[in-house]
Design an enzyme around this catalytic site. Structure first.
Site, mmCIF file in Angstrom:
data_model
loop_
_atom_site.group_PDB
_atom_site.id
_atom_site.type_symbol
_atom_site.label_atom_id
_atom_site.label_comp_id
_atom_site.label_asym_id
_atom_site.label_seq_id
_atom_site.Cartn_x
_atom_site.Cartn_y
_atom_site.Cartn_z
ATOM 1 N N LYS A 208 0.796 -1.117 -0.054
ATOM 2 C CA LYS A 208 -0.143 -0.040 0.008
ATOM 3 C C LYS A 208 0.899 1.309 0.014
ATOM 4 C CE LYS A 208 -1.906 0.951 3.969
ATOM 5 N NZ LYS A 208 -1.126 2.140 4.058
ATOM 6 N N THR A 209 1.871 1.319 0.936
ATOM 7 C CA THR A 209 2.573 2.280 0.878
ATOM 8 C C THR A 209 3.344 2.884 -0.152
ATOM 9 O OG1 THR A 209 2.921 2.182 3.279
ATOM 10 C CG2 THR A 209 4.262 3.836 2.384
ATOM 11 N N ASP B 35 -4.524 8.323 2.573
ATOM 12 C CA ASP B 35 -4.034 6.959 3.058
ATOM 13 C C ASP B 35 -5.100 6.325 4.060
ATOM 14 O OD1 ASP B 35 -2.391 4.707 3.441
ATOM 15 O OD2 ASP B 35 -1.038 5.629 4.833
ATOM 16 N N GLU B 36 -5.079 5.205 4.161
ATOM 17 C CA GLU B 36 -5.906 4.338 5.154
ATOM 18 C C GLU B 36 -7.499 4.852 5.160
ATOM 19 O OE1 GLU B 36 -5.053 1.844 6.530
ATOM 20 O OE2 GLU B 36 -2.853 1.998 7.262
ATOM 21 N N GLN C 204 -10.021 -4.164 6.592
ATOM 22 C CA GLN C 204 -9.394 -4.002 7.656
ATOM 23 C C GLN C 204 -9.726 -2.924 8.609
ATOM 24 O OE1 GLN C 204 -4.758 -4.519 7.208
ATOM 25 N NE2 GLN C 204 -5.374 -4.508 5.022
ATOM 26 N N ARG D 284 -1.349 -10.844 10.025
ATOM 27 C CA ARG D 284 -0.023 -10.561 10.568
ATOM 28 C C ARG D 284 0.906 -11.581 10.421
ATOM 29 N NH1 ARG D 284 -0.957 -6.070 9.385
ATOM 30 N NH2 ARG D 284 -2.922 -7.019 8.331
#
Length: 669
Positions: free
Chosen positions: A34-35, A228-229, A259, A616
């Site tokens: 994503k980043t 973002d997010e 998420q 995770r």
């Protein structure tokens, strides 16, 4: 330049990075880069002659903003001085910051429209609470009955929904009370030329809505808006984004509805689910390739999240190996569960794994206690992310101090801790007099001071405190330990005391968690209830309990070593990854929590939380549940979590507890 921007990206990432015009929504699954996608897209805008000052990137943390700035500079072959980030409009650097920091910059220039001076202050949480408490006292609202922090949270919720004091609901007595405080609170803030953090966003939105000319000025500055997010945005943040991007429509949002786990922080999943309704012409890009986890872990996560109805359909996949099967282990109880987890960590560490490679995830902080004790008994260092070690938590230390003083009336350290819990107006002068009288028996010293005489109020307070201790000492001689602890909490009105701490850093949101910790202390104490009749036993259950707690706390290595096992709640794990992940407490009523079982929306949020927890893990994923669990002072027998049943059988190994053969039976029955 372009080679560097697109180097290392997969086809879908390239598609997102090349989508420069119009509304774009990127659904970025866990571990999908994503980043990288966000930073490369920003760099690509600049390389396509978009002026840096025309780009706005909104993030949720300063850390994310700094990381993006650094990555963009690297991609473009530029090194930006760190001080440039704080400049509002700069021809060399895109503005990258949190929602609050960007709105603060806007208000420093525009807030005079609302009748405030540009030199306004921003109140922190403690200052806000103190102001609310003062207002409540002024308008004669009982701050003991109505917690100022709860009132402040209600006001914050109204501000997040962009509801003004005049429009605050007044449907019942409590909402009317909140509305009264809200009105006075805003009046006092303006009088002080001060804002709170919620005002930063809501005032900016208010200015944009009432002054189209000012809105257009910022629309012309920030012709490209990146968020973002996006799944974590609240209503006020959503409105801010929509206003800024409505002229140019160059809105690029990246996130993952699966998420979205921060509903309790007012994140609104509808913002991301309704993106296509808001922008019918939007381009949707799905980043579904996972670079983090094995095929088996991805298959488990995919199957679990597929049971949610409110979601954007996606199909995670990975080129990684199938890897280890997911181990689903049933244990007898929470002690067996903790020892199973720790023994596996020991075995893997002995085979070359670093302790930093292990994370233990749980639904609530109170569950950490059993895991901590097992780690300590095996001599393994650990740290807790976003929390404090169980026996270092304020509420646990307070109750233990009462118990220590009940057990040993010469314990001056414990006496100093509890003499003013709850506050009794007994300060250092009284403490000094007590220490001068009788150090070997502080209870007797208190009696002597009472006889000598103090100020009437202090005399009454000290007398009441001494009587309380005498009563608890008498109970300790005859009662079971769990009953004694309940009496300590009840007689000291300790939970009321926690609720009254409205002027400290103890946020009311933590009260439920702190109450859970108190109940978990009862679980620890329960095994000492059968310590024997104190008159026939040389050591009481209380003394044995305190001795074991002291030994557990003696762990000097834990904070000095580089390698540690990580313990955290599932919420705290978002954005992190570990080679080996244990998820404990996979039982109905615990995860998903009881309230979620009867609320479909809550259940879907719990399932998203499970999805986050599963993803995770990079290599190994181990899920545990128990036949019996002593938690919050009582023993329960719950069914395995429904989320376990949603994991495909072909990717999992199941190990059920065997009363006849399992080693736990020998140790714990």
């Amino acid at each position: 330049m372009s080679d560097k921007i697109f180097n290392g990206l997969n086809d879908k990432q390239i598609e997102a990075v090349k989508a420069l015009k119009g509304p774009v929504l990127v659904i970025s699954g866990p571990g999908s880069g994503k980043t990288k996608c966000l930073t490369h897209r920003t760099a690509n805008l600049i390389s396509n002659s978009v002026r840096p000052e025309n780009i706005l990137c909104l993030t949720f943390t300063n850390k994310a903003a700094d990381e993006m700035q650094e990555r963009i500079g690297h991609l473009l072959g530029r090194k930006y001085p760190t001080n440039l980030r704080w400049q509002f409009i700069n021809p060399y650097v895109p503005l990258i910051g949190t929602f609050h920091s960007v709105c603060l910059k806007i208000l420093r220039r525009e807030i005079e429209i609302l009748g405030y001076g540009r030199n306004f202050n921003v109140l922190d949480g403690d200052d806000q609470t103190a102001l609310v408490k003062r207002i409540m006292n002024d308008i004669e609202i009982d701050t003991k009955r109505y917690n100022p922090r709860i009132i402040l949270s209600k006001i914050s919720g109204l501000k997040t929904e962009l509801i003004s004091p005049d429009n605050a609901p007044k449907n019942d007595f409590y909402s009317q009370l909140v509305a009264r405080v809200f009105s006075q609170y805003q009046h006092q803030l303006k009088k002080m030329n001060a804002l709170d953090f919620d005002d930063l966003i809501s005032f900016t939105v208010q200015i944009f809505k009432t002054r189209p000319d000012i809105l257009e000025k910022y629309q012309d500055i920030w012709q490209y808006v990146l968020v973002d997010e996006y799944q974590d945005t609240s209503h006020d943040q959503y409105q801010l984004i929509k206003l800024l991007s409505q002229k140019n429509k160059n809105i690029f949002c990246i996130g993952d509805d699966a998420q979205s786990i921060y509903q309790f922080r007012r994140a609104d999943i509808r913002n991301i689910l309704n993106f296509q309704k808001d922008y019918p012409e939007a381009e949707i890009v799905m980043l579904e390739q996972n670079y983090r986890s094995t095929k088996n872990i991805i298959a488990a996560a995919q199957e679990v999240i597929s049971k949610n109805k409110s979601q954007i359909s996606k199909e995670l996949w990975t080129e990684n190996d199938h890897g280890h099967k997911i181990l689903i282990k049933e244990t007898l109880n929470e002690r067996g569960e903790a020892n199973f987890v720790v023994q596996n960590i020991v075995n893997l560490a002995n085979n070359g794994k670093s302790l930093n490679d292990f994370a233990v995830l749980y639904r609530t902080h109170a569950q950490s206690r059993a895991i901590e004790e097992a780690l300590i008994s095996h001599g393994l260092p650990y740290h807790i992310v976003g929390g404090i070690k169980f026996y270092e938590r304020k509420e646990i230390k307070d109750i233990l101090a009462f118990l220590k003083f009940i057990n040993n009336p010469a314990d001056a350290i414990s006496f100093e801790r509890i003499i003013n819990i709850p506050p009794r107006g007994l300060g250092n002068a009284v403490l000094e007099k007590v220490s001068q009288k009788n150090e070997s028996n502080i209870v007797e010293a208190m009696a002597q001071i009472i006889d000598d005489g103090l100020a009437p109020k202090q005399t009454n307070s000290l007398k009441a405190f001494r009587n309380l201790i005498l009563d608890l000492r008498n109970r300790a001689a005859t009662e079971k330990l769990t009953q004694l602890i309940k009496h300590v909490i009840e007689k000291t009105k300790y939970e009321e005391y926690l609720k009254s701490l409205s002027e400290t850093k103890l946020a009311y949101e933590n009260l439920e968690e702190r109450s859970e910790n108190l109940r978990e202390l009862l679980t620890v104490a329960k095994k000492y209830d059968a310590a024997g009749n104190p008159s026939q036993d040389e050591e009481t259950g209380l003394a044995k309990f305190l001795a074991e707690i002291a030994l557990l706390q003696e762990n000097p290595v834990a904070d000095e070593v580089a390698q540690k096992v990580t313990l955290m709640t599932m919420h705290a794990s978002k954005g992190l990854e570990f080679p080996n992940v244990f998820i404990v407490g996979m039982e109905e009523g615990l995860f998903p929590q009881n309230r979620a079982i009867i609320d479909p929306k809550e259940l879907e949020e719990e399932r998203r939380l499970c999805y986050v927890a599963i993803t995770r893990a990079k290599e190994r994923l181990i899920l545990t549940h128990t036949k019996y669990r002593s938690i919050y002072g009582s023993t329960e027998s719950n069914l395995p979590s429904r989320f376990i049943g949603e994991i495909p059988a072909h990717v999992a190994d199941y190990k059920f507890f065997d009363f006849g053969n399992d080693e736990e039976t020998i140790n714990y029955l």
